[in-house]
Design an enzyme around this catalytic site. Structure first.
Site, PDB file in Angstrom:
ATOM      1  N   PRO A  75     -34.423  11.966 -39.015  1.00 43.15           N
ATOM      2  CA  PRO A  75     -34.007  10.649 -39.313  1.00 43.15           C
ATOM      3  C   PRO A  75     -32.461  10.695 -38.963  1.00 43.15           C
ATOM      4  CG  PRO A  75     -35.277  12.145 -40.865  1.00 43.15           C
ATOM      5  CD  PRO A  75     -35.038  13.152 -39.549  1.00 43.15           C
ATOM      6  N   LEU A  76     -32.238   9.215 -38.427  1.00 44.45           N
ATOM      7  CA  LEU A  76     -30.926   8.945 -38.116  1.00 44.45           C
ATOM      8  C   LEU A  76     -29.877   9.006 -39.234  1.00 44.45           C
ATOM      9  CD1 LEU A  76     -28.963   8.001 -35.815  1.00 44.45           C
ATOM     10  CD2 LEU A  76     -29.597   5.752 -36.606  1.00 44.45           C
ATOM     11  N   CYS A  77     -30.455   8.842 -40.660  1.00 43.99           N
ATOM     12  CA  CYS A  77     -29.447   8.757 -41.677  1.00 43.99           C
ATOM     13  C   CYS A  77     -29.100  10.264 -41.780  1.00 43.99           C
ATOM     14  CB  CYS A  77     -30.199   8.071 -43.004  1.00 43.99           C
ATOM     15  SG  CYS A  77     -31.881   8.850 -43.279  1.00 43.99           S
ATOM     16  N   THR A  78     -30.034  11.088 -41.659  1.00 43.07           N
ATOM     17  CA  THR A  78     -29.947  12.820 -42.009  1.00 43.07           C
ATOM     18  C   THR A  78     -28.899  13.099 -41.002  1.00 43.07           C
ATOM     19  OG1 THR A  78     -31.984  13.109 -42.915  1.00 43.07           O
ATOM     20  CG2 THR A  78     -30.711  14.791 -42.183  1.00 43.07           C
TER      21      THR A  78
ATOM     22  N   ASN B  21     -25.199  11.332 -41.749  1.00 43.17           N
ATOM     23  CA  ASN B  21     -24.609  11.476 -43.009  1.00 43.17           C
ATOM     24  C   ASN B  21     -24.801  12.867 -43.708  1.00 43.17           C
ATOM     25  OD1 ASN B  21     -23.761   8.691 -42.952  1.00 43.17           O
ATOM     26  ND2 ASN B  21     -25.905   8.262 -43.638  1.00 43.17           N
TER      27      ASN B  21
END
Length: 441
Positions: A212-215, A218
């Protein structure tokens, strides 16, 4: 034991095991098989075979094919030998590190097995045109890349000749494809235009691992997250070459390794290594020497059966698993009537007029039907072509990037327009017919 391969006495002794199969009939022979000494003569002096890949599978394939009487062999591999290869790629030694896999493997076989002539090609499969591939009777693949498999599949299919819609069987070049993943493996025999091809069975290949891009942006927790961040986010913005990532370019891998190490240090994440970077970028799957040996032996046996017609070939997919005991079975994979590569049916794609171009591209990359890598799209209307988006050329990508956020309607596309799609998974341009739906549909 090797024999000179030239004198008649030596030849008779060296290949006596093959003569027993080829010079007398038996209950398991192919219905069209005719016992004759000329069959071995064809195998050894006329049959031309291409091996793609000189890695774990490729080394085993070259050895097996040479010992089964094939003398005229070409091998293609773009990689050089690394220290980590030596535990399973037995044609290489420590002194060979840094050298071409294809050249070292060919030299080893030519030196060891007299009479065998292996021609190496230290290059990519994409470096050769139709005339090169047309010269071979059989193509045997020992690849670790789905993209490369699909490309060679498309190339061999493009060599087929049709007369009034009927396939000319003389234009068929069989493909034997072997693959391994740890203690699992598979072998398949593809008769292009007749049996299921690589693209017909894309759903058999596991989807590539994604994060996941958010993982990764961030809250990275794994070294893979740091590598993926550099690959997905930093590379497009900061890489000094302004080109797509080439997983086989040491400069590219080194740059990603350096940036990944810096990011891992920021989040106190250990475990980023050069080899792990290669694995994430190229999606490398661990290999086991024994599995390679079994799968390569099965591939070589199928090549022998196709070249001599001594037995019925595999129909058409064999699965091997020695994770817990030894288990294997075979089944017939069926052709897809609307296969992107081998079907003669025009391909259609449906989208709403208010969908954005980036959504269409995402569909081409993510859907089970297409599974493309980095498609470039050109439209053709009224005899004129117009590039909508292309990521592989930096200057064109910059000029067409704004189109990604525009709808198909805003781009001037109409129902029935043709989309010409170029992608690394195919040597040929894929033609799609756009069915444009109303936004309210």
């Amino acid at each position: 034991m090797m024999g000179s391969g030239d004198g008649s006495d030596n030849l008779h002794h060296r290949w006596s095991h093959l003569r027993k199969i080829l010079e007398r009939p038996g209950p398991f022979c192919h219905p069209d098989f005719e016992a004759s000494p000329e069959t071995l003569n064809f195998l050894m002096n006329s049959c031309k075979i291409l091996v793609i890949g000189a890695g774990g599978l490729g080394c085993e394939l070259l050895k097996d094919l040479a010992y089964m009487g094939f003398r005229n062999i070409h091998v293609i591999d773009m990689d050089t030998i690394e220290l980590s290869n030596l535990n399973r790629q037995f044609l290489f030694r420590h002194k060979d590190i840094g050298k071409s896999k294809a050249e070292v493997a060919a030299n080893f076989i030519n030196t060891r097995i007299q009479g065998c002539h292996v021609v190496p090609h230290f290059s990519k499969i994409q470096d050769f045109d139709e005339s090169f591939y047309r010269q071979f009777h059989i193509v045997v693949c020992g690849l670790d890349s789905i993209v490369a498999r699909r490309w060679i599949n498309g190339m061999i299919i493009s060599l087929l000749n049709y007369e009034n819609g009927v396939l000319d069987t003389c234009s068929i070049i069989p493909i034997i494809d072997g693959g391994t993943e740890g203690f699992k493996g598979n072998v398949r025999v593809i008769l292009p235009g007749m049996t299921a091809c690589i693209d017909c069975t894309l759903d058999l290949f596991p989807p590539q691992i994604t994060y996941p891009l958010c993982t990764i942006a961030n809250t990275p927790r794994l070294p893979e997250h740091c590598i993926e961040y550099v690959k997905v986010i930093q590379w497009p913005k900061e890489n000094p070459w302004s080109v797509p990532i080439d997983g086989d370019d040491p400069q590219h891998i080194s740059w990603i390794y350096e940036k990944s190490s810096e990011r891992a240090a920021q989040f106190s994440i250990p475990g980023v290594t050069y080899r792990l970077v290669q694995g994430v970028v190229k999606n490398i799957i661990p290999a086991v020497a024994s599995t390679n040996a079994v799968v390569a032996a099965a591939c070589a046996t199928e090549a022998f059966k196709l070249a001599t017609s001594c037995c019925l070939p595999l129909n058409n997919y064999m699965v091997f698993n020695d994770l817990e005991g030894v288990y294997t079975y075979a089944y017939e994979a069926e052709r897809k009537e609307d296969c992107l590569a081998c079907s003669q049916v025009p391909q259609k794609i449906e989208f709403k007029a208010d969908c954005k171009l980036e959504e269409l591209i995402a569909h081409l990359c993510e859907s089970a039907q297409f599974r493309m890598r980095s498609p470039g799209i050109t439209t053709q209307t009224g005899g004129h072509s117009r590039t909508l988006y292309m990521s592989t050329v930096a200057s064109i990508e910059q000029q067409t990037r704004g189109n990604l956020r525009r709808t198909l309607q805003e781009l001037g596309l109409s129902d029935g327009d043709q989309l010409l799609v170029a992608d690394p998974t195919s040597p040929n341009t894929v033609v799609l017919q756009l069915k444009l739906l109303n936004s309210t549909t």
